[in-house]
Write a protein that holds these residues in place. Structure first.
Motif, PDB file in Angstrom:
ATOM      1  N   MET A 230       0.830  -1.206   0.000  1.00  0.00           N
ATOM      2  CA  MET A 230       0.000   0.000   0.000  1.00  0.00           C
ATOM      3  C   MET A 230       0.868   1.261   0.000  1.00  0.00           C
ATOM      4  O   MET A 230       0.514   2.273  -0.608  1.00  0.00           O
ATOM      5  N   ARG A 231       2.022   1.194   0.651  1.00  0.00           N
ATOM      6  CA  ARG A 231       2.934   2.346   0.608  1.00  0.00           C
ATOM      7  C   ARG A 231       3.449   2.540  -0.819  1.00  0.00           C
ATOM      8  O   ARG A 231       3.521   3.672  -1.318  1.00  0.00           O
ATOM      9  N   ALA A 232       3.819   1.443  -1.483  1.00  0.00           N
ATOM     10  CA  ALA A 232       4.319   1.547  -2.854  1.00  0.00           C
ATOM     11  C   ALA A 232       3.243   2.108  -3.790  1.00  0.00           C
ATOM     12  O   ALA A 232       3.528   2.953  -4.648  1.00  0.00           O
ATOM     13  N   LEU A 233       2.006   1.667  -3.613  1.00  0.00           N
ATOM     14  CA  LEU A 233       0.922   2.183  -4.439  1.00  0.00           C
ATOM     15  C   LEU A 233       0.667   3.661  -4.140  1.00  0.00           C
ATOM     16  O   LEU A 233       0.351   4.447  -5.045  1.00  0.00           O
ATOM     17  N   THR A 234       0.814   4.039  -2.876  1.00  0.00           N
ATOM     18  CA  THR A 234       0.656   5.449  -2.507  1.00  0.00           C
ATOM     19  C   THR A 234       1.730   6.301  -3.176  1.00  0.00           C
ATOM     20  O   THR A 234       1.454   7.402  -3.677  1.00  0.00           O
ATOM     21  N   MET A 235       2.963   5.809  -3.180  1.00  0.00           N
ATOM     22  CA  MET A 235       4.035   6.547  -3.833  1.00  0.00           C
ATOM     23  C   MET A 235       3.746   6.718  -5.323  1.00  0.00           C
ATOM     24  O   MET A 235       4.001   7.775  -5.902  1.00  0.00           O
ATOM     25  N   ASP A 236       3.192   5.687  -5.956  1.00  0.00           N
ATOM     26  CA  ASP A 236       2.822   5.791  -7.361  1.00  0.00           C
ATOM     27  C   ASP A 236       1.767   6.872  -7.568  1.00  0.00           C
ATOM     28  O   ASP A 236       1.807   7.622  -8.552  1.00  0.00           O
ATOM     29  N   ALA A 237       0.818   6.953  -6.654  1.00  0.00           N
ATOM     30  CA  ALA A 237      -0.247   7.954  -6.766  1.00  0.00           C
ATOM     31  C   ALA A 237       0.295   9.370  -6.645  1.00  0.00           C
ATOM     32  O   ALA A 237      -0.271  10.312  -7.209  1.00  0.00           O
ATOM     33  N   LEU A 238       1.401   9.526  -5.927  1.00  0.00           N
ATOM     34  CA  LEU A 238       1.970  10.855  -5.706  1.00  0.00           C
ATOM     35  C   LEU A 238       2.912  11.286  -6.824  1.00  0.00           C
ATOM     36  O   LEU A 238       3.155  12.482  -7.006  1.00  0.00           O
ATOM     37  N   ARG A 239       3.444  10.327  -7.585  1.00  0.00           N
ATOM     38  CA  ARG A 239       4.421  10.661  -8.618  1.00  0.00           C
ATOM     39  C   ARG A 239       3.766  11.361  -9.807  1.00  0.00           C
ATOM     40  O   ARG A 239       2.641  11.033 -10.181  1.00  0.00           O
ATOM     41  N   PRO A 240       4.489  12.271 -10.441  1.00  0.00           N
ATOM     42  CA  PRO A 240       3.970  12.870 -11.676  1.00  0.00           C
ATOM     43  C   PRO A 240       3.787  11.803 -12.754  1.00  0.00           C
ATOM     44  O   PRO A 240       4.498  10.791 -12.774  1.00  0.00           O
ATOM     45  N   VAL A 241       2.835  12.036 -13.619  1.00  0.00           N
ATOM     46  CA  VAL A 241       2.586  11.099 -14.715  1.00  0.00           C
ATOM     47  C   VAL A 241       3.844  10.962 -15.561  1.00  0.00           C
ATOM     48  O   VAL A 241       4.520  11.950 -15.870  1.00  0.00           O
ATOM     49  N   GLY A 242       4.183   9.702 -15.902  1.00  0.00           N
ATOM     50  CA  GLY A 242       5.336   9.457 -16.751  1.00  0.00           C
ATOM     51  C   GLY A 242       6.556   8.969 -16.006  1.00  0.00           C
ATOM     52  O   GLY A 242       7.477   8.435 -16.629  1.00  0.00           O
ATOM     53  N   GLN A 243       6.593   9.146 -14.681  1.00  0.00           N
ATOM     54  CA  GLN A 243       7.737   8.641 -13.932  1.00  0.00           C
ATOM     55  C   GLN A 243       7.655   7.120 -13.825  1.00  0.00           C
ATOM     56  O   GLN A 243       6.564   6.535 -13.774  1.00  0.00           O
ATOM     57  N   ALA A 244       8.825   6.489 -13.772  1.00  0.00           N
ATOM     58  CA  ALA A 244       8.879   5.024 -13.689  1.00  0.00           C
ATOM     59  C   ALA A 244       8.247   4.539 -12.398  1.00  0.00           C
ATOM     60  O   ALA A 244       8.350   5.185 -11.349  1.00  0.00           O
ATOM     61  N   ARG A 245       7.595   3.393 -12.480  1.00  0.00           N
ATOM     62  CA  ARG A 245       6.967   2.793 -11.311  1.00  0.00           C
ATOM     63  C   ARG A 245       7.752   1.552 -10.887  1.00  0.00           C
ATOM     64  O   ARG A 245       7.801   0.578 -11.623  1.00  0.00           O
ATOM     65  N   PRO A 246       8.354   1.552  -9.702  1.00  0.00           N
ATOM     66  CA  PRO A 246       9.042   0.345  -9.227  1.00  0.00           C
ATOM     67  C   PRO A 246       8.030  -0.730  -8.862  1.00  0.00           C
ATOM     68  O   PRO A 246       6.836  -0.455  -8.670  1.00  0.00           O
ATOM     69  N   GLY A 247       8.508  -1.968  -8.764  1.00  0.00           N
ATOM     70  CA  GLY A 247       7.631  -3.063  -8.377  1.00  0.00           C
ATOM     71  C   GLY A 247       7.119  -2.908  -6.966  1.00  0.00           C
ATOM     72  O   GLY A 247       7.690  -2.183  -6.142  1.00  0.00           O
ATOM     73  N   LEU A 248       6.033  -3.621  -6.663  1.00  0.00           N
ATOM     74  CA  LEU A 248       5.416  -3.515  -5.343  1.00  0.00           C
ATOM     75  C   LEU A 248       6.205  -4.259  -4.269  1.00  0.00           C
ATOM     76  O   LEU A 248       6.024  -4.003  -3.081  1.00  0.00           O
ATOM     77  N   GLY A 249       7.018  -5.209  -4.656  1.00  0.00           N
ATOM     78  CA  GLY A 249       7.965  -5.780  -3.700  1.00  0.00           C
ATOM     79  C   GLY A 249       7.498  -6.969  -2.901  1.00  0.00           C
ATOM     80  O   GLY A 249       8.310  -7.768  -2.457  1.00  0.00           O
ATOM     81  N   THR A 250       6.204  -7.118  -2.682  1.00  0.00           N
ATOM     82  CA  THR A 250       5.700  -8.256  -1.904  1.00  0.00           C
ATOM     83  C   THR A 250       4.491  -8.845  -2.614  1.00  0.00           C
ATOM     84  O   THR A 250       3.880  -8.204  -3.463  1.00  0.00           O
ATOM     85  N   VAL A 251       4.135 -10.055  -2.220  1.00  0.00           N
ATOM     86  CA  VAL A 251       2.924 -10.660  -2.756  1.00  0.00           C
ATOM     87  C   VAL A 251       1.714 -10.027  -2.088  1.00  0.00           C
ATOM     88  O   VAL A 251       1.806  -9.482  -0.981  1.00  0.00           O
ATOM     89  N   ALA A 252       0.572 -10.089  -2.759  1.00  0.00           N
ATOM     90  CA  ALA A 252      -0.651  -9.509  -2.199  1.00  0.00           C
ATOM     91  C   ALA A 252      -1.218 -10.417  -1.120  1.00  0.00           C
ATOM     92  O   ALA A 252      -0.890 -11.612  -1.028  1.00  0.00           O
ATOM     93  N   LEU A 253      -2.090  -9.851  -0.287  1.00  0.00           N
ATOM     94  CA  LEU A 253      -2.830 -10.670   0.662  1.00  0.00           C
ATOM     95  C   LEU A 253      -3.674 -11.686  -0.094  1.00  0.00           C
ATOM     96  O   LEU A 253      -4.197 -11.401  -1.172  1.00  0.00           O
ATOM     97  N   SER A 254      -3.837 -12.856   0.490  1.00  0.00           N
ATOM     98  CA  SER A 254      -4.768 -13.823  -0.079  1.00  0.00           C
ATOM     99  C   SER A 254      -6.190 -13.377   0.245  1.00  0.00           C
ATOM    100  O   SER A 254      -6.421 -12.543   1.139  1.00  0.00           O
ATOM    101  N   VAL A 255      -7.151 -13.917  -0.497  1.00  0.00           N
ATOM    102  CA  VAL A 255      -8.553 -13.606  -0.217  1.00  0.00           C
ATOM    103  C   VAL A 255      -8.908 -14.007   1.212  1.00  0.00           C
ATOM    104  O   VAL A 255      -9.638 -13.299   1.910  1.00  0.00           O
ATOM    105  N   GLU A 256      -8.365 -15.138   1.641  1.00  0.00           N
ATOM    106  CA  GLU A 256      -8.651 -15.605   2.998  1.00  0.00           C
ATOM    107  C   GLU A 256      -8.125 -14.624   4.045  1.00  0.00           C
ATOM    108  O   GLU A 256      -8.802 -14.331   5.039  1.00  0.00           O
TER     109      GLU A 256
END
Length: 217
Positions: A179-205
């Motif tokens: 969520m921090r990585a996604l937040t950083m993406d939301a703050l970056r100007p359009v066109g800047q490179a997006r690094p990977g999220l770094g971890t696996v997502a939560l499972s549905v469970e």
């Protein structure tokens, strides 16, 4: 022991007792909720309940004292923020220090909400707010932050991430970095490179379990 030294010892003992009560109350509030009674605090510490009431006449007095502690710690974090270069590094330092504070003091947000509701006249602003506003402006001028982001947006995002810092492990270590990585993406100007999220997502469970986790206090 002289009368003067005896009085100093009593004052020191009283101050130590007050801090012990605050420390333990904070722990109990986190585990059992904000309605934990003074008798439980006193019994755990091996002191009389009258000692608790001498320091804190009622629950609101205890909440206000904890709130003052939290405010002081936030002010100290503000000083740390100013050691970072101007602009985006300070914006990120503000976000990360907000997360770290919430992780270390998970009950602080609930106590602060209680104080804001019951004693709005006691709510205090941080003296670092102008510095955070300046950092946001500098980051936009440098092209590191999208032009339409305002300081209030950054504050809300920091608060949302801080809420995630209070959830139990191992979900916190999975969810918060993404969520921090996604937040950083939301703050970056359009066109800047997006690094990977770094971890696996939560499972549905895991997400379902988190959604049904009972609130405390």
């Amino acid at each position: 022991m002289s009368e003067l030294s005896g009085a100093r010892r009593k004052r020191r003992d009283a101050a130590e007792n007050r801090e012990r009560i605050l420390d333990h109350a904070e722990q109990l509030f986190e585990i059992h909720g904000l309605e934990t009674g003074f008798h439980r605090i006193a019994n755990d510490l091996g002191i009389g309940v009258g000692t608790v009431y001498r320091h804190f006449p009622d629950r609101d007095a205890l909440f206000l004292s904890l709130y003052e502690r939290y405010h002081q710690r936030i002010e100290e974090l503000g000083e740390t923020m100013l050691t970072r270069p101007e602009g985006m590094p300070r914006v990120l330092a503000f976000i990360d220090s907000t997360i770290a504070f919430s992780a270390r003091r998970p009950v602080a947000r609930r106590v602060s909400a209680r104080v804001r509701q019951a004693h709005p006249d006691q709510v205090r602003s941080s003296r670092w707010e102008p510095e955070i506003s300046a950092a946001v402006r500098q980051a936009k001028e440098a092209g590191d932050l999208r032009d339409d982001v305002e300081v209030t947006d950054v504050a809300v995002l920091a608060g949302m991430l801080a809420d995630l810092a209070t959830i139990d492990e191992p979900r916190r270590s999975i969810l918060l970095p993404r969520m921090r990585a996604l937040t950083m993406d939301a703050l970056r100007p359009v066109g800047q490179a997006r690094p990977g999220l770094g971890t696996v997502a939560l499972s549905v469970e895991d997400l379902t379990a988190l959604a049904h986790q009972s609130g405390r206090g």
